[in-house]
Design a protein around this motif. Structure first.
Motif, short mmCIF file in Angstrom:
data_model
loop_
_atom_site.label_atom_id
_atom_site.label_comp_id
_atom_site.label_asym_id
_atom_site.label_seq_id
_atom_site.Cartn_x
_atom_site.Cartn_y
_atom_site.Cartn_z
N SER A 88 -0.17 3.49 13.58
CA SER A 88 0.05 4.90 13.89
C SER A 88 1.51 5.23 14.18
CB SER A 88 -0.81 5.31 15.09
OG SER A 88 -0.54 4.49 16.21
N TRP B 283 -4.51 8.41 18.73
CA TRP B 283 -4.45 7.53 17.56
C TRP B 283 -4.20 6.09 17.96
CZ3 TRP B 283 -6.49 8.83 13.21
CH2 TRP B 283 -6.64 10.19 12.93
N ARG C 278 0.82 -1.22 0.00
CA ARG C 278 0.00 0.00 0.00
C ARG C 278 0.85 1.27 0.00
NH1 ARG C 278 -5.15 -1.60 1.70
NH2 ARG C 278 -5.84 0.18 0.45
N LEU D 226 -4.04 4.45 8.79
CA LEU D 226 -4.87 3.41 9.39
C LEU D 226 -5.84 2.82 8.36
CD1 LEU D 226 -5.69 4.79 12.97
CD2 LEU D 226 -3.87 3.24 12.26
N SER D 227 -6.38 3.67 7.49
CA SER D 227 -7.33 3.18 6.48
C SER D 227 -6.68 2.23 5.49
CB SER D 227 -7.95 4.36 5.73
OG SER D 227 -7.03 4.95 4.81
N LEU D 228 -5.34 2.34 5.35
CA LEU D 228 -4.61 1.45 4.44
C LEU D 228 -4.13 0.18 5.14
CD1 LEU D 228 -2.49 4.13 2.51
CD2 LEU D 228 -4.51 2.91 1.68
N GLY D 229 -4.64 -0.05 6.33
CA GLY D 229 -4.23 -1.24 7.08
C GLY D 229 -2.93 -1.06 7.82
N SER E 81 -5.02 9.22 9.69
CA SER E 81 -6.24 8.53 9.29
C SER E 81 -6.02 7.73 8.01
CB SER E 81 -7.36 9.56 9.08
OG SER E 81 -8.56 8.94 8.71
N LEU E 82 -5.29 8.31 7.06
CA LEU E 82 -4.98 7.61 5.82
C LEU E 82 -4.19 6.34 6.11
CD1 LEU E 82 -4.69 7.41 2.71
CD2 LEU E 82 -2.66 8.88 2.92
N ARG F 271 -7.57 4.71 18.81
CA ARG F 271 -8.36 4.34 17.61
C ARG F 271 -7.84 3.05 17.00
NH1 ARG F 271 -9.59 9.85 14.12
NH2 ARG F 271 -9.61 11.33 15.87
N GLU F 272 -6.53 2.88 17.03
CA GLU F 272 -5.94 1.71 16.37
C GLU F 272 -6.24 0.41 17.10
OE1 GLU F 272 -1.51 0.05 15.11
OE2 GLU F 272 -1.82 2.19 15.37
N GLU G 95 -0.06 4.08 -2.47
CA GLU G 95 -1.27 4.79 -2.05
C GLU G 95 -0.97 5.78 -0.92
OE1 GLU G 95 -4.88 1.97 -1.82
OE2 GLU G 95 -3.12 0.65 -1.95
#
Length: 467
Positions: free
Chosen positions: A422, A435, A357, A416-419, A413-414, A438-439, A360
């Protein structure tokens, strides 16, 4: 700052030598924080500088009796606020515990105190034909204790792993003052819970590390190095994906973008290609296969549309390229000061995503920077999918500061969204507590807090850090 005179007298009795206990306000201020920007810190009531495990134990027993927080510190080179003092706390500086206790060449291990500087250990074992791989960018400054506490990585971790891959044993003083020995000196060992791994990366919240046993490797073959120049960051990311997807194991695979290249060149001129969108530095230390391996990497870079590929002509030129990469942090601090006189600063991020990733992540960072109109420099350990976006801010401008924070949060945020995660190597500290929550989620936080409560029931060890 409330100075507890009874506590100070106890500490003076435990560390009865000049410089063992500091209370001078001017000296205390120099122990307030690490190198993280824009995170809070306070002034300690006292700084202690022990030389032995017994003295650390005495400090923690006194702190427990008085219910005074203790902030363990090393060289304060961290980038997440993990070593920041809180008002009225005891700062426990471990830089005086700086002895290499043993280098066992037959068993390929070293035993060191936490204040040993990373470069000091690396050079000492190199003299014995051995190699300690973890090499954070601050290796000439950061201590092994700090490296262990944050599970630091570095430029060679793409092949050799991070600090936790090399720590096999620890001596730790608990909040109660009790001394715990965990781990082993043997090549194998699975007796009981893996408490060593529990303390690695715990950022001083579970105990104070006073002795570290690390495994060593035979010294690697001399590395061959190349530099590939790209017109887009995405193309550089594609080259990285091709290299790691091929199954090759370069000993280094680093990326530097145009902003960072420009900053480094301005800070220390070395004819870097500042018009390039990105520079990729790759090294291989595979002995007799190295020329062929480097040629394969060069071919992959050209296939990914590298505009130029240069092979370092000798070890000195390769070392100069490595030095350029290590200069990124101070160079960007200088760049920020020049861009925003009187208020320039940087927010250093640390995001790791699956290697697949990476493109991305790179493209996303570029988009976030453009969307918010905030300068972001990207450097990092591309071979691990671990990037360090550096957000350039003006501390004196609230609007710019708020935009910088939005960029920081958007990048997190990006990731974490990519798997991703933090933090790949800098740790959580104060900077990323929200963070981390959230993780790992509510159940993960509950588990963390349960472990903390079991080992530090009065919450005196580095309180407020990590979670």
């Amino acid at each position: 700052m409330d100075l507890n005179t009874d506590l100070v007298q106890e500490l003076l009795g435990a560390l009865p030598y000049e410089g063992g206990v500091l209370t001078d306000p001017d000296l205390l201020r120099s122990y307030e924080h690490d190198e993280a920007d824009l995170v809070p810190y306070g002034t300690p009531s006292v700084v202690v500088r022990p030389r032995t495990t017994g003295q650390v134990s005495a400090v923690l027993r006194a702190a427990s009796r008085h219910k005074i927080p203790v902030i363990p510190q090393g060289a304060r080179s961290g980038l997440a606020g993990g070593a920041n003092a809180i008002e009225g706390a005891i700062v426990l500086s471990l830089t005086g515990m700086n002895e290499i206790i043993d280098i066992d060449t037959a068993n390929r291990i070293a035993v060191v105190q936490p204040g040993v500087v990373n470069a000091q250990l690396r050079r000492a074992v190199a003299a014995e034909g051995l190699y300690y791989p973890p090499d954070p960018g601050s290796w000439e400054q950061s201590t092994i204790g700090g490296n262990v506490s944050t599970d630091a990585g570095g430029m060679c971790c793409v092949k050799y792993g991070v600090t936790s891959d090399h720590v096999i044993g620890l001596e730790v003083v608990l909040a109660s003052g009790e001394v715990l020995n965990c781990g082993r000196r043997t090549a194998k060992g699975v007796a009981g819970y893996d408490l060593t791994s529990l303390f690695v990366g715990s950022e001083g919240t579970l105990g104070v590390i006073t002795e570290i046993t690390v495994k060593l490797r035979p010294a690697p073959e001399p590395a061959l190095t190349l530099v590939a120049v790209f017109d887009t960051l995405a193309a550089a990311g594609a080259a990285v994906s091709a290299v790691v997807g091929s199954g090759m194991q370069p000993s280094m695979l680093e990326v530097i973008d145009r902003v960072a290249l420009t900053a480094i060149e301005a800070y220390r001129p070395m004819d870097l290609p500042t018009t390039a969108a990105a520079l990729l530095i790759a090294s291989v230390d595979s002995g007799g296969r190295a020329p062929d391996d480097l040629a394969r990497i060069a071919a992959m870079c050209r296939t990914a549309q590298a505009s130029d590929v240069y092979v370092a002509s000798d070890e000195a030129e390769a070392d100069a390229l490595l030095a350029a990469r290590r200069l990124a942090h101070p160079a960007l601090e200088h760049f920020a000061a020049q861009l925003f006189p009187g208020g320039g600063g940087i927010m250093v991020d640390d995001v790791a995503v699956p290697r697949t990733r990476l493109v991305e992540l790179i493209e996303g960072i570029e988009g976030i920077s453009a969307e918010h109109g905030v300068v972001v420099a990207t450097v990092g350990h591309a071979g691990d999918g671990n990037l360090h976006p550096v957000i350039v801010i003006d501390r004196s401008d609230p609007v710019n500061l708020a935009q910088g924070q939005k960029v920081f949060d958007a990048i997190m945020s990006l990731g974490l969204s990519l798997g991703g995660t933090s933090t790949g190597e800098h740790g959580v500290g104060l900077l990323k507590r929200d963070w981390l929550a959230r993780e790992i989620g509510p159940t993960g936080l509950k588990a963390h807090r349960s472990i903390k409560a079991a080992l530090d029931p009065d919450n005196i060890l580095n309180p407020g850090k990590v979670f």
